[in-house]
Scaffold this motif. Sequence first.
Motif, PDB file in Angstrom:
ATOM      1  N   PRO A  40      23.104  13.723   3.307  1.00 47.81           N
ATOM      2  CA  PRO A  40      22.264  14.569   4.154  1.00 47.81           C
ATOM      3  C   PRO A  40      21.041  13.843   4.722  1.00 47.81           C
ATOM      4  O   PRO A  40      20.512  14.233   5.757  1.00 47.81           O
ATOM      5  CB  PRO A  40      21.819  15.697   3.232  1.00 47.81           C
ATOM      6  N   LYS A  41      20.593  12.789   4.087  1.00 52.77           N
ATOM      7  CA  LYS A  41      19.432  12.051   4.589  1.00 52.77           C
ATOM      8  C   LYS A  41      19.756  11.277   5.862  1.00 52.77           C
ATOM      9  O   LYS A  41      18.861  10.855   6.574  1.00 52.77           O
ATOM     10  CB  LYS A  41      18.898  11.104   3.512  1.00 52.77           C
ATOM     11  N   ARG A  42      21.019  11.108   6.144  1.00 50.21           N
ATOM     12  CA  ARG A  42      21.426  10.412   7.369  1.00 50.21           C
ATOM     13  C   ARG A  42      21.006  11.205   8.609  1.00 50.21           C
ATOM     14  O   ARG A  42      20.691  10.620   9.642  1.00 50.21           O
ATOM     15  CB  ARG A  42      22.945  10.185   7.349  1.00 50.21           C
ATOM     16  N   LEU A  43      20.989  12.539   8.504  1.00 47.27           N
ATOM     17  CA  LEU A  43      20.531  13.383   9.609  1.00 47.27           C
ATOM     18  C   LEU A  43      19.106  13.007  10.007  1.00 47.27           C
ATOM     19  O   LEU A  43      18.806  12.822  11.187  1.00 47.27           O
ATOM     20  CB  LEU A  43      20.566  14.855   9.215  1.00 47.27           C
ATOM     21  N   GLN A  44      18.242  12.906   9.036  1.00 45.95           N
ATOM     22  CA  GLN A  44      16.839  12.575   9.287  1.00 45.95           C
ATOM     23  C   GLN A  44      16.711  11.168   9.859  1.00 45.95           C
ATOM     24  O   GLN A  44      15.925  10.940  10.791  1.00 45.95           O
ATOM     25  CB  GLN A  44      16.050  12.687   7.997  1.00 45.95           C
ATOM     26  N   ALA A  45      17.489  10.227   9.356  1.00 50.01           N
ATOM     27  CA  ALA A  45      17.421   8.850   9.834  1.00 50.01           C
ATOM     28  C   ALA A  45      17.868   8.739  11.288  1.00 50.01           C
ATOM     29  O   ALA A  45      17.254   8.018  12.086  1.00 50.01           O
ATOM     30  CB  ALA A  45      18.279   7.947   8.946  1.00 50.01           C
ATOM     31  N   VAL A  46      18.907   9.475  11.646  1.00 49.87           N
ATOM     32  CA  VAL A  46      19.405   9.436  13.025  1.00 49.87           C
ATOM     33  C   VAL A  46      18.384  10.061  13.972  1.00 49.87           C
ATOM     34  O   VAL A  46      18.150   9.547  15.069  1.00 49.87           O
ATOM     35  CB  VAL A  46      20.779  10.137  13.138  1.00 49.87           C
ATOM     36  N   LYS A  47      17.749  11.149  13.549  1.00 49.69           N
ATOM     37  CA  LYS A  47      16.721  11.768  14.382  1.00 49.69           C
ATOM     38  C   LYS A  47      15.558  10.810  14.629  1.00 49.69           C
ATOM     39  O   LYS A  47      15.033  10.723  15.738  1.00 49.69           O
ATOM     40  CB  LYS A  47      16.195  13.042  13.719  1.00 49.69           C
ATOM     41  N   LYS A  48      15.166  10.071  13.606  1.00 50.90           N
ATOM     42  CA  LYS A  48      14.082   9.100  13.755  1.00 50.90           C
ATOM     43  C   LYS A  48      14.500   7.957  14.675  1.00 50.90           C
ATOM     44  O   LYS A  48      13.693   7.469  15.472  1.00 50.90           O
ATOM     45  CB  LYS A  48      13.659   8.548  12.400  1.00 50.90           C
ATOM     46  N   ASP A  49      15.752   7.530  14.571  1.00 48.59           N
ATOM     47  CA  ASP A  49      16.249   6.475  15.460  1.00 48.59           C
ATOM     48  C   ASP A  49      16.244   6.935  16.908  1.00 48.59           C
ATOM     49  O   ASP A  49      15.888   6.171  17.807  1.00 48.59           O
ATOM     50  CB  ASP A  49      17.656   6.029  15.048  1.00 48.59           C
ATOM     51  N   ILE A  50      16.623   8.189  17.141  1.00 44.97           N
ATOM     52  CA  ILE A  50      16.615   8.734  18.494  1.00 44.97           C
ATOM     53  C   ILE A  50      15.189   8.732  19.045  1.00 44.97           C
ATOM     54  O   ILE A  50      14.948   8.316  20.181  1.00 44.97           O
ATOM     55  CB  ILE A  50      17.222  10.152  18.524  1.00 44.97           C
ATOM     56  N   ALA A  51      14.243   9.154  18.239  1.00 45.15           N
ATOM     57  CA  ALA A  51      12.846   9.172  18.679  1.00 45.15           C
ATOM     58  C   ALA A  51      12.343   7.763  18.962  1.00 45.15           C
ATOM     59  O   ALA A  51      11.631   7.535  19.950  1.00 45.15           O
ATOM     60  CB  ALA A  51      11.987   9.835  17.617  1.00 45.15           C
ATOM     61  N   ARG A  52      12.734   6.815  18.133  1.00 47.31           N
ATOM     62  CA  ARG A  52      12.328   5.427  18.311  1.00 47.31           C
ATOM     63  C   ARG A  52      12.879   4.855  19.616  1.00 47.31           C
ATOM     64  O   ARG A  52      12.158   4.213  20.381  1.00 47.31           O
ATOM     65  CB  ARG A  52      12.836   4.613  17.113  1.00 47.31           C
ATOM     66  N   VAL A  53      14.140   5.126  19.893  1.00 44.19           N
ATOM     67  CA  VAL A  53      14.770   4.630  21.119  1.00 44.19           C
ATOM     68  C   VAL A  53      14.118   5.274  22.341  1.00 44.19           C
ATOM     69  O   VAL A  53      13.817   4.594  23.326  1.00 44.19           O
ATOM     70  CB  VAL A  53      16.295   4.883  21.096  1.00 44.19           C
ATOM     71  N   LYS A  54      13.872   6.582  22.292  1.00 43.85           N
ATOM     72  CA  LYS A  54      13.236   7.266  23.410  1.00 43.85           C
ATOM     73  C   LYS A  54      11.837   6.708  23.673  1.00 43.85           C
ATOM     74  O   LYS A  54      11.418   6.572  24.823  1.00 43.85           O
ATOM     75  CB  LYS A  54      13.148   8.772  23.143  1.00 43.85           C
ATOM     76  N   THR A  55      11.121   6.372  22.614  1.00 44.52           N
ATOM     77  CA  THR A  55       9.785   5.805  22.760  1.00 44.52           C
ATOM     78  C   THR A  55       9.833   4.470  23.481  1.00 44.52           C
ATOM     79  O   THR A  55       9.036   4.213  24.397  1.00 44.52           O
ATOM     80  CB  THR A  55       9.125   5.634  21.383  1.00 44.52           C
ATOM     81  N   PHE A  56      10.775   3.617  23.117  1.00 47.04           N
ATOM     82  CA  PHE A  56      10.884   2.313  23.751  1.00 47.04           C
ATOM     83  C   PHE A  56      11.373   2.424  25.196  1.00 47.04           C
ATOM     84  O   PHE A  56      10.953   1.645  26.051  1.00 47.04           O
ATOM     85  CB  PHE A  56      11.773   1.373  22.934  1.00 47.04           C
ATOM     86  N   ILE A  57      12.252   3.383  25.470  1.00 43.77           N
ATOM     87  CA  ILE A  57      12.688   3.599  26.853  1.00 43.77           C
ATOM     88  C   ILE A  57      11.487   3.995  27.705  1.00 43.77           C
ATOM     89  O   ILE A  57      11.264   3.453  28.786  1.00 43.77           O
ATOM     90  CB  ILE A  57      13.790   4.685  26.923  1.00 43.77           C
ATOM     91  N   ARG A  58      10.704   4.918  27.214  1.00 42.44           N
ATOM     92  CA  ARG A  58       9.522   5.391  27.944  1.00 42.44           C
ATOM     93  C   ARG A  58       8.530   4.249  28.160  1.00 42.44           C
ATOM     94  O   ARG A  58       7.956   4.101  29.237  1.00 42.44           O
ATOM     95  CB  ARG A  58       8.891   6.533  27.154  1.00 42.44           C
ATOM     96  N   LYS A  59       8.352   3.447  27.143  1.00 41.26           N
ATOM     97  CA  LYS A  59       7.409   2.325  27.219  1.00 41.26           C
ATOM     98  C   LYS A  59       7.864   1.301  28.262  1.00 41.26           C
ATOM     99  O   LYS A  59       7.056   0.819  29.058  1.00 41.26           O
ATOM    100  CB  LYS A  59       7.288   1.668  25.851  1.00 41.26           C
ATOM    101  N   GLN A  60       9.156   0.980  28.261  1.00 45.95           N
ATOM    102  CA  GLN A  60       9.677   0.005  29.219  1.00 45.95           C
ATOM    103  C   GLN A  60       9.650   0.544  30.639  1.00 45.95           C
ATOM    104  O   GLN A  60       9.377  -0.194  31.581  1.00 45.95           O
ATOM    105  CB  GLN A  60      11.080  -0.450  28.832  1.00 45.95           C
ATOM    106  N   GLU A  61       9.916   1.810  30.813  1.00 44.04           N
ATOM    107  CA  GLU A  61       9.890   2.401  32.148  1.00 44.04           C
ATOM    108  C   GLU A  61       8.476   2.449  32.702  1.00 44.04           C
ATOM    109  O   GLU A  61       8.255   2.255  33.891  1.00 44.04           O
ATOM    110  CB  GLU A  61      10.506   3.799  32.139  1.00 44.04           C
ATOM    111  N   SER A  62       7.485   2.679  31.851  1.00 43.05           N
ATOM    112  CA  SER A  62       6.106   2.707  32.316  1.00 43.05           C
ATOM    113  C   SER A  62       5.587   1.309  32.640  1.00 43.05           C
ATOM    114  O   SER A  62       4.736   1.140  33.494  1.00 43.05           O
ATOM    115  CB  SER A  62       5.193   3.384  31.285  1.00 43.05           C
ATOM    116  N   ASN A  63       6.127   0.283  31.978  1.00 47.12           N
ATOM    117  CA  ASN A  63       5.739  -1.092  32.265  1.00 47.12           C
ATOM    118  C   ASN A  63       6.286  -1.555  33.601  1.00 47.12           C
ATOM    119  O   ASN A  63       5.675  -2.376  34.269  1.00 47.12           O
ATOM    120  CB  ASN A  63       6.213  -2.038  31.166  1.00 47.12           C
ATOM    121  N   VAL A  64       7.430  -1.041  34.002  1.00 45.05           N
ATOM    122  CA  VAL A  64       8.066  -1.436  35.259  1.00 45.05           C
ATOM    123  C   VAL A  64       7.274  -0.904  36.438  1.00 45.05           C
ATOM    124  O   VAL A  64       7.106  -1.561  37.453  1.00 45.05           O
ATOM    125  CB  VAL A  64       9.532  -0.943  35.309  1.00 45.05           C
ATOM    126  N   GLN A  65       6.778   0.313  36.335  1.00 44.21           N
ATOM    127  CA  GLN A  65       6.081   0.937  37.460  1.00 44.21           C
ATOM    128  C   GLN A  65       4.702   0.448  37.605  1.00 44.21           C
ATOM    129  O   GLN A  65       3.951  -0.155  37.383  1.00 44.21           O
ATOM    130  CB  GLN A  65       6.038   2.450  37.282  1.00 44.21           C
TER     131      GLN A  65
END
Length: 65
Positions: A40-65
């Motif tokens: 069951p702890k895998r659910l929490q780990a996957v949610k954190k990974d999703i948040a981490r990936v979204k954060t880096f996507i947002r960061k890279q997109e803001s650096n481009v503009q």
Amino acid sequence: MKANEIKDMTVDELNSKLAELKQELFNLRFQHAVNQLENPKRLQAVKKDIARVKTFIRKQESNVQ
């Protein structure tokens, strides 16, 4: 998934990883609903990974503009 692994990815790779993680989260939620989830702890780990990936996507997109 560690932050160091994510930093080296491009935006396209991050988007594909995000899609994979969302699919995995869906599968884990389905297993949880049917009481077949082994870790069951895998659910929490996957949610954190999703948040981490979204954060880096947002960061890279803001650096481009």
